[in-house]
Design a protein around this motif. Sequence first.
Motif, PDB file in Angstrom:
ATOM      1  N   ALA A 186       0.839  -1.201   0.000  1.00  0.00           N
ATOM      2  CA  ALA A 186       0.000   0.000   0.000  1.00  0.00           C
ATOM      3  C   ALA A 186       0.876   1.254   0.000  1.00  0.00           C
ATOM      4  O   ALA A 186       1.849   1.343   0.757  1.00  0.00           O
ATOM      5  N   ARG A 187       0.526   2.201  -0.860  1.00  0.00           N
ATOM      6  CA  ARG A 187       1.213   3.490  -0.914  1.00  0.00           C
ATOM      7  C   ARG A 187       0.152   4.577  -1.002  1.00  0.00           C
ATOM      8  O   ARG A 187      -0.560   4.686  -2.005  1.00  0.00           O
ATOM      9  N   ALA A 188       0.019   5.363   0.059  1.00  0.00           N
ATOM     10  CA  ALA A 188      -1.018   6.398   0.118  1.00  0.00           C
ATOM     11  C   ALA A 188      -0.499   7.682  -0.518  1.00  0.00           C
ATOM     12  O   ALA A 188       0.603   8.142  -0.212  1.00  0.00           O
ATOM     13  N   VAL A 189      -1.326   8.266  -1.388  1.00  0.00           N
ATOM     14  CA  VAL A 189      -0.964   9.502  -2.083  1.00  0.00           C
ATOM     15  C   VAL A 189      -2.021  10.561  -1.792  1.00  0.00           C
ATOM     16  O   VAL A 189      -3.220  10.266  -1.762  1.00  0.00           O
ATOM     17  N   SER A 190      -1.568  11.790  -1.574  1.00  0.00           N
ATOM     18  CA  SER A 190      -2.474  12.924  -1.440  1.00  0.00           C
ATOM     19  C   SER A 190      -2.130  13.950  -2.507  1.00  0.00           C
ATOM     20  O   SER A 190      -0.953  14.205  -2.773  1.00  0.00           O
ATOM     21  N   ALA A 191      -3.164  14.519  -3.106  1.00  0.00           N
ATOM     22  CA  ALA A 191      -2.996  15.531  -4.143  1.00  0.00           C
ATOM     23  C   ALA A 191      -3.669  16.817  -3.689  1.00  0.00           C
ATOM     24  O   ALA A 191      -4.760  16.782  -3.117  1.00  0.00           O
ATOM     25  N   GLN A 192      -3.022  17.946  -3.949  1.00  0.00           N
ATOM     26  CA  GLN A 192      -3.574  19.232  -3.544  1.00  0.00           C
ATOM     27  C   GLN A 192      -3.227  20.295  -4.569  1.00  0.00           C
ATOM     28  O   GLN A 192      -2.097  20.365  -5.068  1.00  0.00           O
ATOM     29  N   PHE A 193      -4.218  21.127  -4.897  1.00  0.00           N
ATOM     30  CA  PHE A 193      -3.956  22.272  -5.758  1.00  0.00           C
ATOM     31  C   PHE A 193      -3.079  23.284  -5.012  1.00  0.00           C
ATOM     32  O   PHE A 193      -3.278  23.539  -3.821  1.00  0.00           O
ATOM     33  N   ILE A 194      -2.108  23.866  -5.729  1.00  0.00           N
ATOM     34  CA  ILE A 194      -1.358  25.021  -5.232  1.00  0.00           C
ATOM     35  C   ILE A 194      -1.738  26.181  -6.138  1.00  0.00           C
ATOM     36  O   ILE A 194      -1.291  26.261  -7.289  1.00  0.00           O
ATOM     37  N   GLY A 195      -2.584  27.068  -5.661  1.00  0.00           N
ATOM     38  CA  GLY A 195      -3.086  28.120  -6.520  1.00  0.00           C
ATOM     39  C   GLY A 195      -3.934  27.520  -7.627  1.00  0.00           C
ATOM     40  O   GLY A 195      -4.679  26.565  -7.434  1.00  0.00           O
ATOM     41  N   GLU A 210       3.924   6.298  10.790  1.00  0.00           N
ATOM     42  CA  GLU A 210       5.077   5.894  11.587  1.00  0.00           C
ATOM     43  C   GLU A 210       4.838   6.300  13.034  1.00  0.00           C
ATOM     44  O   GLU A 210       4.620   7.474  13.326  1.00  0.00           O
ATOM     45  N   GLU A 211       4.828   5.313  13.936  1.00  0.00           N
ATOM     46  CA  GLU A 211       4.551   5.561  15.354  1.00  0.00           C
ATOM     47  C   GLU A 211       3.239   6.315  15.541  1.00  0.00           C
ATOM     48  O   GLU A 211       3.158   7.292  16.280  1.00  0.00           O
ATOM     49  N   ASN A 212       2.208   5.864  14.792  1.00  0.00           N
ATOM     50  CA  ASN A 212       0.846   6.415  14.861  1.00  0.00           C
ATOM     51  C   ASN A 212       0.750   7.861  14.378  1.00  0.00           C
ATOM     52  O   ASN A 212      -0.224   8.549  14.651  1.00  0.00           O
ATOM     53  N   THR A 213       1.790   8.322  13.662  1.00  0.00           N
ATOM     54  CA  THR A 213       1.786   9.675  13.106  1.00  0.00           C
ATOM     55  C   THR A 213       1.998   9.587  11.602  1.00  0.00           C
ATOM     56  O   THR A 213       2.807   8.799  11.124  1.00  0.00           O
ATOM     57  N   VAL A 214       1.263  10.396  10.859  1.00  0.00           N
ATOM     58  CA  VAL A 214       1.410  10.405   9.405  1.00  0.00           C
ATOM     59  C   VAL A 214       2.642  11.228   9.030  1.00  0.00           C
ATOM     60  O   VAL A 214       2.800  12.369   9.465  1.00  0.00           O
ATOM     61  N   LYS A 215       3.517  10.622   8.218  1.00  0.00           N
ATOM     62  CA  LYS A 215       4.761  11.268   7.795  1.00  0.00           C
ATOM     63  C   LYS A 215       4.818  11.340   6.268  1.00  0.00           C
ATOM     64  O   LYS A 215       4.251  10.503   5.579  1.00  0.00           O
ATOM     65  N   VAL A 216       5.548  12.342   5.764  1.00  0.00           N
ATOM     66  CA  VAL A 216       5.725  12.517   4.320  1.00  0.00           C
ATOM     67  C   VAL A 216       6.922  11.689   3.863  1.00  0.00           C
ATOM     68  O   VAL A 216       8.037  11.876   4.347  1.00  0.00           O
ATOM     69  N   VAL A 217       6.692  10.772   2.921  1.00  0.00           N
ATOM     70  CA  VAL A 217       7.764   9.980   2.331  1.00  0.00           C
ATOM     71  C   VAL A 217       8.415  10.765   1.198  1.00  0.00           C
ATOM     72  O   VAL A 217       9.638  10.828   1.078  1.00  0.00           O
ATOM     73  N   GLU A 218       7.582  11.392   0.352  1.00  0.00           N
ATOM     74  CA  GLU A 218       8.088  12.149  -0.785  1.00  0.00           C
ATOM     75  C   GLU A 218       7.066  13.203  -1.180  1.00  0.00           C
ATOM     76  O   GLU A 218       5.861  13.018  -0.999  1.00  0.00           O
ATOM     77  N   GLU A 219       7.546  14.323  -1.724  1.00  0.00           N
ATOM     78  CA  GLU A 219       6.682  15.405  -2.183  1.00  0.00           C
ATOM     79  C   GLU A 219       7.217  15.929  -3.505  1.00  0.00           C
ATOM     80  O   GLU A 219       8.416  16.125  -3.668  1.00  0.00           O
ATOM     81  N   ARG A 220       6.318  16.121  -4.469  1.00  0.00           N
ATOM     82  CA  ARG A 220       6.689  16.691  -5.761  1.00  0.00           C
ATOM     83  C   ARG A 220       5.604  17.674  -6.200  1.00  0.00           C
ATOM     84  O   ARG A 220       4.426  17.476  -5.919  1.00  0.00           O
ATOM     85  N   HIS A 221       6.044  18.735  -6.895  1.00  0.00           N
ATOM     86  CA  HIS A 221       5.109  19.720  -7.428  1.00  0.00           C
ATOM     87  C   HIS A 221       5.137  19.663  -8.952  1.00  0.00           C
ATOM     88  O   HIS A 221       6.216  19.657  -9.562  1.00  0.00           O
ATOM     89  N   PHE A 222       3.949  19.626  -9.560  1.00  0.00           N
ATOM     90  CA  PHE A 222       3.828  19.541 -11.012  1.00  0.00           C
ATOM     91  C   PHE A 222       3.018  20.725 -11.543  1.00  0.00           C
ATOM     92  O   PHE A 222       2.080  21.189 -10.895  1.00  0.00           O
ATOM     93  N   LYS A 223       3.394  21.177 -12.736  1.00  0.00           N
ATOM     94  CA  LYS A 223       2.646  22.227 -13.427  1.00  0.00           C
ATOM     95  C   LYS A 223       2.314  21.718 -14.815  1.00  0.00           C
ATOM     96  O   LYS A 223       3.202  21.325 -15.571  1.00  0.00           O
ATOM     97  N   LEU A 224       1.036  21.717 -15.155  1.00  0.00           N
ATOM     98  CA  LEU A 224       0.594  21.259 -16.459  1.00  0.00           C
ATOM     99  C   LEU A 224       0.628  22.421 -17.438  1.00  0.00           C
ATOM    100  O   LEU A 224       0.026  23.480 -17.194  1.00  0.00           O
ATOM    101  N   VAL A 225       1.335  22.246 -18.545  1.00  0.00           N
ATOM    102  CA  VAL A 225       1.496  23.319 -19.526  1.00  0.00           C
ATOM    103  C   VAL A 225       1.278  22.758 -20.927  1.00  0.00           C
ATOM    104  O   VAL A 225       1.506  21.559 -21.172  1.00  0.00           O
ATOM    105  N   PRO A 226       0.838  23.595 -21.891  1.00  0.00           N
ATOM    106  CA  PRO A 226       0.748  23.136 -23.290  1.00  0.00           C
ATOM    107  C   PRO A 226       2.123  22.701 -23.780  1.00  0.00           C
ATOM    108  O   PRO A 226       3.151  23.271 -23.392  1.00  0.00           O
ATOM    109  N   ALA A 227       2.152  21.677 -24.624  1.00  0.00           N
ATOM    110  CA  ALA A 227       3.424  21.128 -25.087  1.00  0.00           C
ATOM    111  C   ALA A 227       4.311  22.190 -25.718  1.00  0.00           C
ATOM    112  O   ALA A 227       5.542  22.180 -25.557  1.00  0.00           O
ATOM    113  N   ALA A 228       3.702  23.149 -26.453  1.00  0.00           N
ATOM    114  CA  ALA A 228       4.482  24.177 -27.134  1.00  0.00           C
ATOM    115  C   ALA A 228       5.166  25.121 -26.162  1.00  0.00           C
ATOM    116  O   ALA A 228       6.116  25.814 -26.528  1.00  0.00           O
ATOM    117  N   GLU A 229       4.682  25.147 -24.920  1.00  0.00           N
ATOM    118  CA  GLU A 229       5.239  26.082 -23.938  1.00  0.00           C
ATOM    119  C   GLU A 229       6.200  25.410 -22.957  1.00  0.00           C
ATOM    120  O   GLU A 229       6.659  26.043 -22.005  1.00  0.00           O
TER     121      GLU A 229
END
Length: 238
Positions: free
Chosen positions: A188-197, A209-228
Amino acid sequence: MTEFEFERADIERAATDMEVSLPKNLGDVIYALRYRKSFPEAIVATQPPGMEWIIEGAGRARYKFVLVPLNRILPREELVTIGVPDGTPEMIRAYALDDEQALLAIVRYNRLIDIFLGLTTYSLQNHLRTTVRGIGQIEIDELYVGIDKYGCHYAIPVQAKGGTDQISVVQTKQDLAWCAQQYPGMRARAVSAQFIGTEKIALFELTVEENTVKVVEERHFKLVPAAELDQAAIRSYR
């Protein structure tokens, strides 16, 4: 006291004692306070420094207040943004009903779960209402299944949050508990997605981990037209 249980009927009894009119949907009161709204100041005032109350499920129509370390999972402002060609159909953008629905669709059409986790994944079900032993009813925003190059299978619960909503640590713990119950042979790998602006999407892989939710990894993506797409940035990614 650091935790105590209550049942839905207790709300009715308390409302009678306090002469408060009850809403038609008592479950929505609990749902809103678990996932969307802040607690009243009278409750917040009882929190020791660095701690906060959360409401967890404790069975059918049963819940419990639990005092846990303060844990806010927010996008890091200093993190680099990765450009991705936008594959979202315009019809989806035109008719998405709310932020959560739009975010789930954008993540799905642009295969951001695959890109983020480095797996081949498939959306299995949206808004899955189910139950977890000892917790009660839950709802998973979207469930993916995936496979890696070694043939390992993955269960991937995804929660989606609009720009103003906070990522729910309670929901993450419930999602992972359900995966362990339903798919004990899968990782199992839990993922959360959130808009930034309005332009960026933050993806988090979370674990408990130890009954606390921890961040394993974080990445930010921006969707852009291919030409840009920034060709210099693409070379730097390489």
